[in-house]
Design a protein around this motif. Structure first.
Motif, PDB file in Angstrom:
ATOM      1  N   UNK A  30       0.853  -1.182   0.000  1.00 13.35           N
ATOM      2  CA  UNK A  30       0.000   0.000   0.000  1.00 13.35           C
ATOM      3  C   UNK A  30       0.891   1.234   0.000  1.00 13.35           C
ATOM      4  N   UNK A  31       0.528   2.227  -0.804  1.00 12.76           N
ATOM      5  CA  UNK A  31       1.293   3.461  -0.864  1.00 12.76           C
ATOM      6  C   UNK A  31       0.389   4.667  -0.944  1.00 12.76           C
ATOM      7  N   UNK A  32       1.007   5.807  -0.808  1.00 16.05           N
ATOM      8  CA  UNK A  32       0.286   7.073  -0.900  1.00 16.05           C
ATOM      9  C   UNK A  32       0.895   7.854  -2.058  1.00 16.05           C
ATOM     10  N   UNK A  33       0.193   7.962  -3.181  1.00 14.99           N
ATOM     11  CA  UNK A  33       0.747   8.663  -4.346  1.00 14.99           C
ATOM     12  C   UNK A  33       0.825  10.170  -4.122  1.00 14.99           C
ATOM     13  N   UNK A  34       1.628  10.807  -4.946  1.00 18.99           N
ATOM     14  CA  UNK A  34       1.729  12.267  -4.901  1.00 18.99           C
ATOM     15  C   UNK A  34       0.452  12.881  -5.421  1.00 18.99           C
ATOM     16  N   UNK A  35      -0.024  13.928  -4.748  1.00 21.67           N
ATOM     17  CA  UNK A  35      -1.140  14.685  -5.302  1.00 21.67           C
ATOM     18  C   UNK A  35      -0.665  16.059  -5.768  1.00 21.67           C
ATOM     19  N   UNK A  36       0.649  16.312  -5.596  1.00 21.47           N
ATOM     20  CA  UNK A  36       1.266  17.535  -6.111  1.00 21.47           C
ATOM     21  C   UNK A  36       2.781  17.315  -6.155  1.00 21.47           C
ATOM     22  N   UNK A  37       3.416  17.844  -7.203  1.00 23.93           N
ATOM     23  CA  UNK A  37       4.873  17.719  -7.338  1.00 23.93           C
ATOM     24  C   UNK A  37       5.473  19.029  -7.850  1.00 23.93           C
ATOM     25  N   UNK A  38       6.687  19.321  -7.366  1.00 28.18           N
ATOM     26  CA  UNK A  38       7.458  20.479  -7.811  1.00 28.18           C
ATOM     27  C   UNK A  38       8.841  19.977  -8.167  1.00 28.18           C
TER      28      UNK A  38
END
Length: 159
Positions: free
Chosen positions: A145-153
């Protein structure tokens, strides 16, 4: 009041209503290295809280000269720091081989800045990416189980 004077007032009021309803611009992250700084908006940003409906901004990204052995300081705004975030990075080691790394997780309000220092003085940073993690867990193909990015810079580094 004449109808000629009413039209500009109505148009001005409509403009204010549209402006008042427009969402704020996405937050910027600032990168510092070698006495220089570069700020950028996100390349991906889910600002509406609905994961999966995230606009991409392919023109976003910062470029900054990062000499070998110099750290990169990263400053994030409250919109990032109040969530869980992390930094991933790619670099070339002294032999020219591509390597990847990741910071630890910064938990909701834990910090608004991070200093990225590579393992060895001969290492050269290629990219650094700030990831704000989604609160929604997903199951990966391998069953974890993972938590994906919902924002990236993204920072592109150069010598």
């Amino acid at each position: 009041m004449s109808s000629k004077r009413l039209v500009p007032l109505l148009l001005a009021g409509a403009g204010l209503a549209v402006t008042a309803c427009a969402p704020p611009p996405p937050p910027e992250v600032t990168f510092f290295a070698g006495g220089q700084s570069a700020a950028t908006g996100p390349s991906l940003y889910c600002g509406n809280g609905q994961f999966g409906e995230c606009p991409a901004y392919p023109q976003a990204g910062a470029a900054l000269r990062v000499p070998p052995s110099k750290p990169v300081q990263i400053s994030v705004p409250k919109e990032v720091g109040d969530k869980v975030w992390t930094v991933t990075f790619e670099y070339r080691d002294g032999a020219g081989k591509s390597q990847v790394g990741r910071s630890g997780l910064f938990i909701k309000g834990d910090r608004l800045a991070f200093t990225l220092a590579l393992p060895d003085a001969a290492d050269q940073l290629v990219t650094a990416t700030v990831h704000r993690l989604s609160p929604f867990a997903v199951q990966n193909p391998d069953g974890t189980v993972g938590f994906p990015s919902d924002a990236t810079w993204v920072l592109s580094a150069a010598r």
